[in-house]
Design an enzyme around this catalytic site. Structure first.
Site, PDB file in Angstrom:
ATOM      1  N   LYS A 155       0.123  -9.045  -0.660  1.00  0.00           N
ATOM      2  CA  LYS A 155      -1.116  -8.270  -0.659  1.00  0.00           C
ATOM      3  C   LYS A 155      -2.245  -9.007   0.041  1.00  0.00           C
ATOM      4  O   LYS A 155      -3.060  -8.390   0.724  1.00  0.00           O
ATOM      5  CB  LYS A 155      -1.545  -7.939  -2.095  1.00  0.00           C
ATOM      6  CG  LYS A 155      -0.709  -6.844  -2.733  1.00  0.00           C
ATOM      7  CD  LYS A 155      -1.431  -6.257  -3.926  1.00  0.00           C
ATOM      8  CE  LYS A 155      -0.558  -5.246  -4.654  1.00  0.00           C
ATOM      9  NZ  LYS A 155      -1.182  -4.759  -5.881  1.00  0.00           N
ATOM     10  N   LYS A 214      10.976   0.236   0.847  1.00  0.00           N
ATOM     11  CA  LYS A 214      10.721   0.966  -0.392  1.00  0.00           C
ATOM     12  C   LYS A 214       9.738   2.097  -0.152  1.00  0.00           C
ATOM     13  O   LYS A 214       8.813   1.953   0.645  1.00  0.00           O
ATOM     14  CB  LYS A 214      10.083  -0.034  -1.372  1.00  0.00           C
ATOM     15  CG  LYS A 214      10.421   0.171  -2.799  1.00  0.00           C
ATOM     16  CD  LYS A 214       9.690  -0.846  -3.639  1.00  0.00           C
ATOM     17  CE  LYS A 214       8.287  -0.346  -3.935  1.00  0.00           C
ATOM     18  NZ  LYS A 214       7.644  -0.940  -5.081  1.00  0.00           N
ATOM     19  N   LYS A 267       2.981   3.973  -1.116  1.00  0.00           N
ATOM     20  CA  LYS A 267       1.762   4.591  -0.621  1.00  0.00           C
ATOM     21  C   LYS A 267       1.510   4.250   0.844  1.00  0.00           C
ATOM     22  O   LYS A 267       1.068   5.070   1.625  1.00  0.00           O
ATOM     23  CB  LYS A 267       0.617   3.997  -1.457  1.00  0.00           C
ATOM     24  CG  LYS A 267      -0.287   4.977  -2.008  1.00  0.00           C
ATOM     25  CD  LYS A 267      -1.424   4.414  -2.869  1.00  0.00           C
ATOM     26  CE  LYS A 267      -1.565   2.950  -3.000  1.00  0.00           C
ATOM     27  NZ  LYS A 267      -2.792   2.348  -2.865  1.00  0.00           N
TER      28      LYS A 267
END
Ligand code: TRP
Length: 338
Positions: A117, A200, A203
């Site tokens: 992140k 995966k 979003k």
């Protein structure tokens, strides 16, 4: 209370997107719904975690209700489980601090989610909150003495950290916390992007066509299923390595219809990919149509929704406050005189 005899499950979901996507549902929320039958289950919308990256205040507030409405629409029943918002229970931040003080800096640095992140947001934009995100998650779990934590495969490392810190605290200060286990349903733990079945479903999808949002117009959803990437072979067979796209569709179909992948393979013998896609599109539409309607009902009545969450927070606090009090005592904090 009768519920005390059941093992305790706990999980959290972030209110950072308006609509949950199919990966959230099949990877986690479906398990939440099933576990409320057999477990004393606590589920929360983790708004404290959400602010580890910048949030617009009005959007955060709306998305928190949105998340709760969708969890209820998916089948969580406030009579059978405890559904609440993390920031309504101040003990999360309080135990989070204690856990921060128990975690090694190097240990926290090894958390891969932070590395991913912070790389995405730019290393100097990443906050200390994002760095300590997994430690707040540890507090979430330990506060409720949870034995089972239903999560997706990507959360395994955070559950391991939870176990380590629970054992460390218990070893240093005496038995206080239940050491939890992850609860990852293998086949459905991972749902992949429809356009790039090697990543995966998330979003931040490769393209919007790779991601199925549960609140999308069902027609859009059907279209996305029909244009899912497959391969140049023609056999409908579960083989994630060589046939990632088809295998993903089979996983989704099997889970939504409660069928085994093996049975699906049999029933699609000799059929083309188009047949599987058409059937799956129909199954998806039948699933999302009532889901959208139920979500909208909760959103149209925020007062009822907020009282469900208030009751949930009250039930959650009763458990969390007790664990925090024990923790404070073990650590050696001087009790405040009443
Ligand atoms: N980190 C989890 C996720 O992104 C969300 C979460 C926060 C959570 N606290 C939790 C999950 C406690 C399980 C238990 O999916």
């Amino acid at each position: 209370m009768a519920s005390d005899a059941r093992p305790r499950a706990l999980s959290g979901i972030q209110p950072t997107a308006g609509s949950f996507h199919l990966g959230n549902y099949l990877g986690a929320i479906r398990q939440y719904v099933a576990l409320q039958e057999s477990h004393d289950a606590f589920y929360m919308v983790v708004d404290l975690h959400a602010i580890t990256v910048p949030q617009d205040p009005a959007e955060l507030r709306a998305n928190t209700r949105f998340a709760a409405a969708q969890l209820l629409a998916a089948g969580l029943d406030p009579e059978r489980c405890t559904l609440f918002v993390q920031s309504h229970v101040p003990e999360h931040a309080q135990l989070g601090w204690v856990m921060n003080c128990l975690t090694g800096f190097g240990e926290a640095s090894r958390m891969t989610q932070f590395k991913d992140k912070s790389a995405k947001h730019g290393a100097d934009r990443a906050t200390v909150g994002l760095f300590t995100y997994p430690i707040l998650q540890v507090a979430d779990i330990l506060l409720y003495q949870a034995t089972h934590v239903p999560v997706g495969e990507d959360q395994r490392q955070h559950i391991e950290l939870t176990r380590d810190l629970a054992e460390r605290f218990n070893g240093r200060f005496g038995d206080t916390f239940t050491v939890p286990a992850p609860y990852i349903v293998k086949e459905t733990g991972k749902i992949y992007d429809l356009q790039d079945p090697t990543i995966k479903m998330s979003k931040s999808a490769s393209t919007p066509k790779g991601l199925i949002n549960l609140l999308d117009d069902p027609k859009v959803t059907a279209k996305k299923v029909k244009s899912a990437v497959t391969d140049t072979d023609t056999v409908i067979r579960f083989d994630p390595e060589n046939k990632a796209g088809v295998s993903n569709l089979l996983t989704i179909m099997a889970t939504l219809t409660d069928t085994s992948v093996a049975d699906l393979e049999k029933s699609y013998e000799g059929k083309m990919y188009g047949a599987l896609k058409t059937d799956l599109a129909e199954v998806m539409v039948d699933f999302v149509t009532p889901f959208r309607a139920r979500t909208q009902e909760y959103l149209d009545d925020p007062e009822t929704l907020d009282s469900i969450l208030a009751k949930g927070a009250e039930k959650a606090r009763a458990v969390a406050a007790e664990t925090l009090a024990q923790t404070y005592e073990k650590i050696g904090f001087l009790p405040a005189k009443h």
